[in-house]
Write a protein that holds these residues in place. Sequence first.
Motif, PDB file in Angstrom:
ATOM      1  N   UNK A 205      37.455  -5.200  24.219  1.00  0.00           N
ATOM      2  CA  UNK A 205      36.956  -6.359  23.471  1.00  0.00           C
ATOM      3  C   UNK A 205      35.614  -6.854  23.957  1.00  0.00           C
ATOM      4  N   UNK A 206      35.242  -6.457  25.173  1.00  0.00           N
ATOM      5  CA  UNK A 206      33.973  -6.908  25.748  1.00  0.00           C
ATOM      6  C   UNK A 206      33.667  -6.046  26.963  1.00  0.00           C
ATOM      7  N   UNK A 207      32.493  -6.301  27.561  1.00  0.00           N
ATOM      8  CA  UNK A 207      32.036  -5.540  28.719  1.00  0.00           C
ATOM      9  C   UNK A 207      31.641  -6.497  29.845  1.00  0.00           C
ATOM     10  N   UNK A 208      32.011  -6.139  31.073  1.00  0.00           N
ATOM     11  CA  UNK A 208      31.464  -6.873  32.219  1.00  0.00           C
ATOM     12  C   UNK A 208      29.949  -6.729  32.223  1.00  0.00           C
ATOM     13  N   UNK A 209      29.491  -5.490  31.943  1.00  0.00           N
ATOM     14  CA  UNK A 209      28.057  -5.215  31.938  1.00  0.00           C
ATOM     15  C   UNK A 209      27.786  -4.082  30.960  1.00  0.00           C
ATOM     16  N   UNK A 215      28.849  -9.781  30.145  1.00  0.00           N
ATOM     17  CA  UNK A 215      29.770 -10.432  29.202  1.00  0.00           C
ATOM     18  C   UNK A 215      29.357 -10.210  27.751  1.00  0.00           C
ATOM     19  N   UNK A 216      29.205  -8.968  27.384  1.00  0.00           N
ATOM     20  CA  UNK A 216      28.794  -8.614  26.026  1.00  0.00           C
ATOM     21  C   UNK A 216      30.023  -8.414  25.137  1.00  0.00           C
ATOM     22  N   UNK A 217      30.038  -9.047  23.994  1.00  0.00           N
ATOM     23  CA  UNK A 217      31.133  -8.875  23.042  1.00  0.00           C
ATOM     24  C   UNK A 217      31.053  -7.503  22.390  1.00  0.00           C
ATOM     25  N   UNK A 218      32.222  -6.922  22.052  1.00  0.00           N
ATOM     26  CA  UNK A 218      32.272  -5.646  21.340  1.00  0.00           C
ATOM     27  C   UNK A 218      32.970  -5.855  20.000  1.00  0.00           C
ATOM     28  N   UNK A 219      32.213  -6.067  18.926  1.00  0.00           N
ATOM     29  CA  UNK A 219      32.834  -6.338  17.625  1.00  0.00           C
ATOM     30  C   UNK A 219      33.651  -5.171  17.081  1.00  0.00           C
ATOM     31  N   UNK A 220      33.417  -3.953  17.591  1.00  0.00           N
ATOM     32  CA  UNK A 220      34.224  -2.802  17.179  1.00  0.00           C
ATOM     33  C   UNK A 220      35.538  -2.719  17.958  1.00  0.00           C
ATOM     34  N   UNK A 221      35.739  -3.581  18.941  1.00  0.00           N
ATOM     35  CA  UNK A 221      36.912  -3.501  19.795  1.00  0.00           C
ATOM     36  C   UNK A 221      38.178  -3.983  19.117  1.00  0.00           C
TER      37      UNK A 221
END
Length: 262
Positions: A205-209, A215-221
């Motif tokens: 759902x997101x990335x630490x880096x 803290x980047x959101x992942x809309x494809x997650x």
Amino acid sequence: MVILDNHISVPGWCCSGRDGNGFFGDEYFNPEQWLEGLAKMATLFNNTQNVVGMSLRNELRGHGQDVTTWYKQVYMQEGAERVHAANPHVLTILSGLNFDNDLSFLGSRPVSLTYNGKLVFELHWYKFSDGNAWAYGNPNRVCRNVVNRLKSRALFLLSQGWPLFVSEFGIDETGSNENDNRYSECLFGLMAKLDLDWAVWGLQGSYYLRQGKADVDEPFGVLSFDWSGVRNQTFLQRLQAIQHPLQGTSIYDAAIPKHKKL
């Protein structure tokens, strides 16, 4: 089930046609090191029952890609042989060209291996795989045209009796991308009709880096930003609808020649 995927040689965000990881002989893609790595990973997971396959290389691409090199004995075919020799239990999964969008060259020249019964080809299909097609015109007509292109790129392998694995697809699960929504209607219809095996990208759902940003959101997650739940319940329900075989084993058995079945 777990499928091991040799993604890129240098850690980072994937992928670009100019990242040096795209094709044999690129700056960060040494074929001999790649073959050695495949053999080591296949050996490491020998007799690990839930590891069912190995994808030899993710999304071959870039200015140096060409069909002749793909077929050279020291490249894709040799990679499959090295995996099989180290671990005869796993499926060997081969990617095509152009970010794994093109397997058309296999129509006139099959892969030649010393074994059979466990070779699989993989296809990646996103909205952007079709350029800007989904932004214009009647979605039904666009779907027809796109599927016809897919037939010549990859789907013809099914009629030849080869397993085809859609190893990457996905959409913006916020629901805000109309072109993704159009594409997904076509995608799910085709997946159900052909009873294709698949893997969705991605779970996170997101990335630490990611690419230097925290803290980047992942809309494809599939998961929400904090990984605490599902991002889009409707999308999950659609995945569940194609998760189980839709045609039954008797139809599958009739469609796949015995010497090419998994």
